[in-house]
Design an enzyme around this catalytic site. Structure first.
Site, short mmCIF file in Angstrom:
data_model
loop_
_atom_site.label_atom_id
_atom_site.label_comp_id
_atom_site.label_asym_id
_atom_site.label_seq_id
_atom_site.Cartn_x
_atom_site.Cartn_y
_atom_site.Cartn_z
N GLU A 1 37.78 29.09 44.41
CA GLU A 1 38.98 29.90 44.61
C GLU A 1 40.22 29.09 44.24
O GLU A 1 40.25 27.87 44.41
CB GLU A 1 39.07 30.34 46.08
CG GLU A 1 38.06 31.41 46.46
CD GLU A 1 38.25 32.70 45.66
OE1 GLU A 1 39.38 33.22 45.62
OE2 GLU A 1 37.26 33.17 45.06
N HIS B 1 42.44 35.02 40.50
CA HIS B 1 41.59 35.89 41.31
C HIS B 1 42.42 36.96 42.01
O HIS B 1 42.42 37.09 43.24
CB HIS B 1 40.76 35.10 42.33
CG HIS B 1 39.58 35.87 42.84
ND1 HIS B 1 38.71 35.39 43.77
CD2 HIS B 1 39.12 37.13 42.53
CE1 HIS B 1 37.77 36.28 44.02
NE2 HIS B 1 38.01 37.35 43.28
#
Length: 314
Positions: free
Chosen positions: A261, A281
């Site tokens: 992430e 993301h």
């Protein structure tokens, strides 16, 4: 019983708490944490006494859950559940449910944001006009008539396919489960990669899909083709993709997901590659999607309390 919402979920705290209190209807204490913490000691402290926890997309593993003797339900405010220790949940008999469907529209929208950014050279055009330049060398291509490949025809893949059809694309698909859908031609993965001008990935991350788009698969693509990944980072071999972009083996890539992430390290191999549009993301994260997700989370908890769990993965 106790419900612990381990992080903010993109809607106003007072709104989320009101929705949660309505869902539990006095059957559970509701605890809300307005910061996101991913370290094991903090997660243990926040989860320790909970019967139900809510989290989005950070790692939630055995080393946390083994300190939570009351834990009965993990409600994942996300579509993918690969960040949760599913094997341990099965071992313990902990139910896991997700929020399938909340981000379908948002993700498909970003697919075409990335596609058009690449097709029409939007980022280089922006840089050129700010520097006093012109359209020289920046002429792009139209989507109409292009062959558009969708890898994975779940809800997001199918919406992406329908939008591609609206643009006038010829749509091909590869999926473990084929569906009889008008205007969509199912083919094997190699045929799709070698045929299509645009390839968009929509498969979950599993042991079978990690590394699915390898150097060998990228070599099958047209030198004029572009690759879009809004699914999961490990599905694509990033080093191989970077080399394919540098060598001109493919024309461009739109990437929303990485091996971890964000924040992504500045030395990530893709950041040294040309013709790349990257986003952090964010495909799932529209305001409307966050609101839909909060509703599904609360509905999942209410259904579980009523003995009729929904969106169950385990």
């Amino acid at each position: 019983m106790k419900l612990a919402i381990l992080e903010p979920l993109g809607v106003a705290k007072e709104n989320l708490l009101a929705m949660a209190e309505k869902a539990v209807n006095g059957r559970m204490e509701v605890v809300y944490y307005d910061t996101r913490a991913e370290d094991t000691p903090t997660l243990i402290e926040r989860s320790r006494d909970a019967d139900v926890i809510v989290l989005s997309n950070f790692q939630y593993r055995r080393e946390v859950m083994e300190h939570c003797p009351n834990l009965k339900l993990v409600c994942v405010a996300f579509t993918g559940i690969d960040h949760v220790d599913i094997a341990y949940c099965r071992e313990r008999g902990i139910t896991v449910c997700n929020c399938a469907g909340y981000s379908t529209v948002a993700v498909a929208d970003l697919v075409f944001g990335l596609v058009i950014a690449l097709a029409r050279n939007i980022l280089p055009c922006d840089q050129a006009v700010r520097a006093g330049g012109t359209k020289a060398g920046l002429i792009g291509f139209e989507l109409e008539g292009k062959k558009f490949g969708v890898v994975g025809t779940g809800a997001i893949g199918l919406r992406t396919a329908r939008i591609a059809q609206a643009f006038g694309c010829e749509v091909y698909a590869y999926s473990r489960t084929q569906k009889n859908l008008p205007g969509i031609t199912y083919v094997d993965l190699d045929t799709l990669l070698s045929t299509c001008d645009i390839v968009s990935l929509h498969v979950p991350q599993t042991s079978e899909t990690i590394g699915l788009i390898s150097a060998e698969k990228l070599a099958l693509m047209k030198p004029t083709a572009i690759l879009i990944n809004t699914a999961r980072g490990p599905i694509v071999d990033s080093t191989a993709l970077a080399e394919a972009l540098k060598s001109g083996r493919i024309a461009g890539a739109g990437i929303d997901v990485f091996e971890k992430e964000p924040p992504i390290p500045s030395d990530h191999p893709l950041f040294g590659a040309p013709h790349l549009v990257a986003t952090p993301h964010v495909a799932f994260a529209s305001q409307q999607a966050m609101e839909k997700r909060a509703v599904i989370v609360c509905d999942n908890i209410a259904a579980w309390l009523d003995g009729k769990p929904r969106n169950v993965i385990v």
